[in-house]
Design an enzyme around this catalytic site. Structure first.
Site: not given
Ligand SMILES: C[C@H](OP(=O)(O)O)C(=O)O
Ligand SMILES: [Mg+2]
Length: 319
Positions: A23-24
């Site tokens: 995840y960013d």
């Protein structure tokens, strides 16, 4: 129908690093994840600073409409957060005003009746609307049938109901007049559906959803829920910051709002919801859900992809 696997318990460094890899962007719920009323949950600040140092992006998404974005900025600052700008904060008082514009096309300078705290009033004023009701001191008086605020103002174009600690009979009775007015045709916007929220000292407190549902019941009419798990709310947040849906994780403590929000919104390619156990959901609630999801409204859409003890634990595992 998506068949959901049991959640992965994030309990060691490898699990935590896998999350970081996947995840960013992180969407954080507030009550029960970041704080318990005015008390910061231990380790949260460190976790967020760590994520930031790794170039991760984040926003805060709360169903608590009592404060405006401006007031939340001040709250974050007072709790030791640095540089949290208002464009990172999405409370449902803001979502409600967006719905006035985008769903109902209600023009600035219109009056809007409020049953809720100052957050809704401040967000309304910012967009040029005129809030009425709300924190008006005259509504603190005991109920009297001749009260001036029981007479409907025909210029009111919509009603917004949300969290309030000033729930009294005058406010309920005056709000009801607007919800019934003109054959129940004035838009009725509900800021959230939360029954309760976790306060300090283990207290569970009534949340805005109970206020909204009180009005729904007495007026016998439906409302537009602008808070989590609304897809419109999520899409607006993703679009504002250009977040890639498949690289975004929702972190929350409530199954029927936060976890459903992440799951229905297809975050993380269908595995973008992380439950923390510092708020309203206890391990036993999760076990019961997993043993019989179809017993619950929302069924499998309430099952989180991941579970962790607390948001603070994530930082501890990573550092
Ligand atoms: C519980 C909810 O707040 P959130 O957990 O979404 O910050 C609310 O106060 O209605
Ligand atoms: Mg919460």
């Amino acid at each position: 129908m998506t068949v959901r696997k049991n959640p992965v318990l994030v309990s060691d460094k490898a699990h935590a690093e896998a999350l970081l890899e996947k995840y960013d962007n992180f969407l954080f719920d507030c009550d029960g994840v970041i704080w318990l009323d005015e008390k910061l949950i231990p380790g949260v600040l460190k976790t967020i600073e760590y994520l930031e140092s790794k170039g991760k992006k984040f926003a805060f998404v709360t169903n608590n409409s009592s404060k405006s974005r401006e007031a939340y900025v001040a709250k974050f600052l007072s709790l030791g957060f640095k540089g949290i700008t208002r464009d990172r904060i999405f409370p449902t008082c803001f979502a409600a005003v967006q719905a006035l514009q985008n769903v109902y096309n209600i023009q600035p300078n219109s009056k809007v009746w409020v049953l809720g705290d100052s957050g809704i009033e401040e967000e309304l004023r910012e967009e040029g609307y005129i809030p009425v009701g709300g924190t008006d001191k005259r509504l603190d008086q005991p109920f009297h049938p001749d009260h001036e605020l029981l007479v409907v103002d025909p210029e009111v174009a919509a009603v917004i109901v949300g969290s309030t600690k000033e729930f009294n009979y005058m406010r309920i009775a005056s709000t009801l007049q607007y919800l019934l007015y003109k054959n129940k045709s004035i838009p009725f916007i509900g800021a959230n559906i939360d029954r309760s929220y976790p306060g300090p000292n283990g207290l569970i407190l009534p949340a805005g959803g109970s206020v909204v549902n009180y009005m729904h019941y007495t007026a016998d009419r439906e409302f537009l829920n602008v808070g989590k798990p609304s897809k419109v709310f999520l899409d607006g947040i993703l679009a504002t910051h250009n977040y890639d849906r498949s690289r975004t994780l929702m972190v929350g403590d409530t199954l029927y709002t936060d976890i459903k929000f992440g799951n229905d919104g297809e975050l993380g390619n269908g595995s973008g919801s992380l439950l923390v156990l510092t708020g309203g959901t206890k391990p036993n609630d999760l076990h019961q859900l997993l043993s019989n999801p179809h017993h619950y409204e929302g069924g499998e859409s309430l099952i989180p992809s991941y579970v962790i003890e607390s948001l603070g634990t994530l930082g501890e595992l990573l550092s």
